[in-house]
Design a protein around this motif. Sequence first.
Motif, short mmCIF file in Angstrom:
data_model
loop_
_atom_site.label_atom_id
_atom_site.label_comp_id
_atom_site.label_asym_id
_atom_site.label_seq_id
_atom_site.Cartn_x
_atom_site.Cartn_y
_atom_site.Cartn_z
N PHE A 106 0.83 -1.16 -0.05
CA PHE A 106 0.33 0.23 -0.29
C PHE A 106 0.77 1.28 0.01
O PHE A 106 2.96 0.81 0.18
CB PHE A 106 -1.22 0.36 1.45
N SER A 107 0.16 2.65 -0.33
CA SER A 107 1.21 3.72 -0.34
C SER A 107 -0.11 4.21 0.15
O SER A 107 -1.27 4.69 -0.75
CB SER A 107 1.76 3.97 -2.00
N ALA A 108 0.80 5.90 0.60
CA ALA A 108 -0.61 6.62 0.87
C ALA A 108 -0.75 8.22 -0.22
O ALA A 108 0.88 8.12 -0.80
CB ALA A 108 0.10 7.65 2.35
N CYS A 109 -1.18 8.57 0.20
CA CYS A 109 -1.58 9.97 -0.82
C CYS A 109 -2.32 10.90 -0.30
O CYS A 109 -3.42 10.71 0.50
CB CYS A 109 -2.78 9.06 -1.74
N VAL A 110 -1.75 11.91 -1.23
CA VAL A 110 -2.31 13.50 -0.94
C VAL A 110 -2.79 14.15 -1.41
O VAL A 110 -2.79 13.52 -2.96
CB VAL A 110 -1.87 14.08 -0.31
N ARG A 111 -4.18 14.54 -1.80
CA ARG A 111 -4.90 14.91 -3.10
C ARG A 111 -5.24 15.88 -3.07
O ARG A 111 -5.61 17.05 -1.84
CB ARG A 111 -6.30 14.18 -3.08
N ILE A 112 -4.64 16.73 -3.95
CA ILE A 112 -4.54 18.27 -4.47
C ILE A 112 -5.18 18.80 -5.80
O ILE A 112 -3.96 18.44 -6.68
CB ILE A 112 -3.32 18.49 -4.17
N GLU A 113 -6.43 19.60 -5.48
CA GLU A 113 -6.68 20.10 -7.29
C GLU A 113 -6.97 18.85 -8.06
O GLU A 113 -6.57 18.85 -8.96
CB GLU A 113 -6.22 20.89 -7.64
N GLY A 114 -7.62 17.95 -7.28
CA GLY A 114 -7.60 16.59 -8.37
C GLY A 114 -6.66 15.57 -8.77
O GLY A 114 -7.10 14.93 -9.40
N VAL A 115 -5.22 16.28 -8.27
CA VAL A 115 -4.40 15.02 -8.57
C VAL A 115 -3.58 14.33 -6.95
O VAL A 115 -3.94 15.10 -6.24
CB VAL A 115 -3.47 15.62 -9.40
N ASP A 116 -3.30 13.23 -7.74
CA ASP A 116 -3.35 11.75 -6.41
C ASP A 116 -1.70 12.39 -6.35
O ASP A 116 -0.67 11.97 -7.47
CB ASP A 116 -3.96 11.16 -6.43
N TYR A 117 -1.04 13.03 -5.61
CA TYR A 117 0.21 12.50 -5.13
C TYR A 117 0.82 11.37 -4.11
O TYR A 117 0.66 12.02 -3.12
CB TYR A 117 1.05 14.13 -4.75
N CYS A 118 1.59 10.37 -4.52
CA CYS A 118 0.59 9.44 -3.67
C CYS A 118 2.84 8.85 -3.45
O CYS A 118 3.90 9.30 -3.89
CB CYS A 118 1.11 7.95 -4.15
N ASN A 119 2.98 8.18 -1.91
CA ASN A 119 4.36 8.28 -1.93
C ASN A 119 4.98 6.91 -2.86
O ASN A 119 3.79 6.47 -3.38
CB ASN A 119 4.40 7.78 -0.42
N THR A 120 5.80 7.32 -3.96
CA THR A 120 6.21 6.67 -4.63
C THR A 120 6.98 5.25 -4.57
O THR A 120 7.40 3.81 -4.71
CB THR A 120 7.15 6.74 -5.80
N THR A 121 7.51 4.72 -3.07
CA THR A 121 7.47 3.85 -2.47
C THR A 121 5.94 3.18 -2.04
O THR A 121 5.95 3.31 -1.32
CB THR A 121 8.22 3.90 -1.16
#
Length: 128
Positions: A106-121
């Motif tokens: 699994f990988s944590a993500c934050v959603r900013i302005e409709g885009v998911d930015y996820c931990n790449t590891t």
Amino acid sequence: MAGHRGAKIALAGGAALVSALAFSAPAQAADVSNIVSYASHTRAQAVSYGANGAVRICDTYADGYGVAVRYYRTTGNLQWLRNNNGAGSSHCVETSDIPSNPIAVFSACVRIEGVDYCNTTWADTDRW
């Protein structure tokens, strides 16, 4: 001298008993976590715990941004769990607990302005 030999035998027997018990105990999965940061703040923390049958995503910073966790179970396709309120204060949501089909990665993500930015590891639970 005979007492000393008896002590050695007792210690060896005790060690064998402890080893046998260790091998007969059920395997325990470890808690695994994964975070995502943005602009020097941790925004989200995802955790799989216990038998890794579920994963939890927590919003850790009150910024109005939603958070998510992307995950794979041992069987199945990529899945997402979202927490869109952006409230912070460790507001959490979690998946159903399915011990028979545990979380594998699994990988944590934050959603900013409709885009998911996820931990790449990806966090790996070793439950493949």
